[in-house]
Design an enzyme around this catalytic site. Sequence first.
Site: not given
Length: 754
Positions: A604, A608, A412, A417, A754
């Site tokens: 993602h 997530n 993740h 990110h 997010i």
Amino acid sequence: MPEDFGPVGAIKIQNQYHRQLFLKGVELKLPGGSITFTCESWVAPKSVDPTKRIFFSDKSYLPSQTPEPLKKYRKEELETLQGKNREEVGEFTKFERIYDYDVYNDVGDPDNDPELARPVIGGLTHPYPRRCKTGRKPCETDPSSEQRYGGEFYVPRDEEFSTAKGTSFTGKAVLAALPSIFPQIESVLLSPQEPFPHFKAIQNLFEEGIQLPKDAGLLPLLPRIIKALGEAQDDILQFDAPVLINRDRFSWLRDDEFARQTLAGLNPYSIQLVEEWPLISKLDPAVYGDPTSLITWEIVEREVKGNMTVDEALKNKRLFVLDYHDLLLPYVNKVRELNNTTLYASRTLFFLSDDSTLRPVAIELTCPPNINKPQWKQVFTPGYDATSCWLWNLAKTHAISHDAGYHQLISHWLRTHACTEPYIIAANRQLSAMHPIYRLLHPHFRYTMEINARARQSLVNGGGIIETCFWPGKYALELSSAVYGKLWRFDQEGLPADLIKRGLAEEDKTAEHGVRLTIPDYPFANDGLILWDAIKEWVTDYVKHYYPDEELITSDEELQGWWSEVRNIGHGDKKDEPWWPVLKTQDDLIGVVTTIAWVTSGHHAAVNFGQYGYGGYFPNRPTTTRIRMPTEDPTDEALKEFYESPEKVLLKTYPSQKQATLVMVTLDLLSTHSPDEEYIGEQQEASWANEPVINAAFERFKGKLQYLEGVIDERNVNITLKNRAGAGVVKYELLKPTSEHGVTGMGVPYSISI
């Protein structure tokens, strides 16, 4: 305007109000028809920034095809974003819109507390992608670190959440408030550092909740999980039951569910094919002890009822492993010195059955030698007597917690990110806003820099949620740096390449999607490959429209500048690796853009939006383990407790009441779609709609995604697909493109927001 002015390509705008304004767009009505400028940008008041902002029309141009009068403005705007026109020194302010790079030297806080000092992540010692530069002052106690004084970390103004996203209960409002929310929740827990006394106490988090004083003011921030009981009474912190226990309250205990989740759960990125036997560590035996695994073929044979030899199992691709041995072993002794936590290195071996389901057959837990004792390792198998069954469940708890930590830090945080931020910084510095590739990638980049800045403030920082609640503790980012340095490769971040690397697929030009899966019922890969193909086809149509021949790619100085900066600066710690793609052909560019679009959307979403569904009931995904196995150097007292009350030992192994509650609040937040979520293929950019060829390609893309929705619905009711359908089985919907807002376990946004 003079009649011979020619087509209008740009406008200059000054904000003469006294406060910033959000400029959605401008329509210029001319005798020959109207021209639209889609701005979607914050414009500072002239009292703050007197220079006029330049906005380009919705028509996209390659640098070489830009009308001559626009070239100067195209160059000037990029120089502003690069910070070349900046006169001040020091911290960047919102209105400056500067994109630049820095290392992760702002996650520690040595000025505030020496215990919060952290090494700089990024550079030769700890390689890492770069983050957005903020210009804050160095720490007084450690000049290599950056101060973390109050207020939000800088990101360029247009990277911040829109008003709708900012005020909804997701996004920065809650992330920014998390550090103040948690002490209030901790204060009402009766024994925050203690384990839950029994499983009923865990169940009560969903059934009865925890009383919170009304004046805590948490209701507006956490409306999903805080229930107001009326004016006179306290509020109640009460979690919604996650889908996993809603469908089958005891599934988390079963081995078949443990195995199923490696293919259709929260972390489908770790399971890999066993290609050599026996399993052998690549670490230095002089430091870490005997490298050969204690999982022998006799143990496997006993579990699979002796129906094939080891050679047959390897040849028929029947053995799979979750292998956290070499990654974790160097950290075991360090983590064990931290308070209230323990760690092993682990390997979990699975056997593939004929019906495409996996069966766990052995877990090996290992400790390296230290000055006081030699290497310790033991193999645990599913038991057929009470003691063996409880030891197996405890070993499984350790192995799952390793997977939970790897999922959060690597699958993740690192791979989506952190690795995406350099693509965004480089795109804004090197690609003009009118560049077609900028406009193709722009929706995939929305809000990512903002959410990453908030993560550095309260999630991955020293003493933050990840360090407090996950097993690596203060070594969390250091560990993700080790994985980045050893394992991350851009050319293996696309879905087909990732599957092939792990032995879960083979190239096969005759197969659908160009690969043949090793495990036919692999829900993440089955759905993901349809999404990957749809993205690739859309990117192919787009790239070939703007780059009909290769020479346009090699001569595009903005495009080449962008990719060079990604490699040499944004991911500069790996710049000399031979695997970096070079942008020479259409296929090169299609591959790079498809990979980035996949990572920000499908990858993602898959790791997530199921976080609360699978991790909200924390015994299914414990984020840390706090006591050792009863068989490792046991004391008489520990053995007595294990034999008399094994359930108590399991509860003591789990995260503390504080850790579990904080994780549950955080996972609920991270799994939530905001009301204004922008899902892939739902809305098209104005610049695409105005170009008939691109508009038609987008409509085809949209159709493919609608087709995927239907395919997923069909697969989820096909009970021959046992990894996604069956009695009490959680449907696999994480790659369904659209969703309602809230915690839904489905929906693929364009970007990492997010």
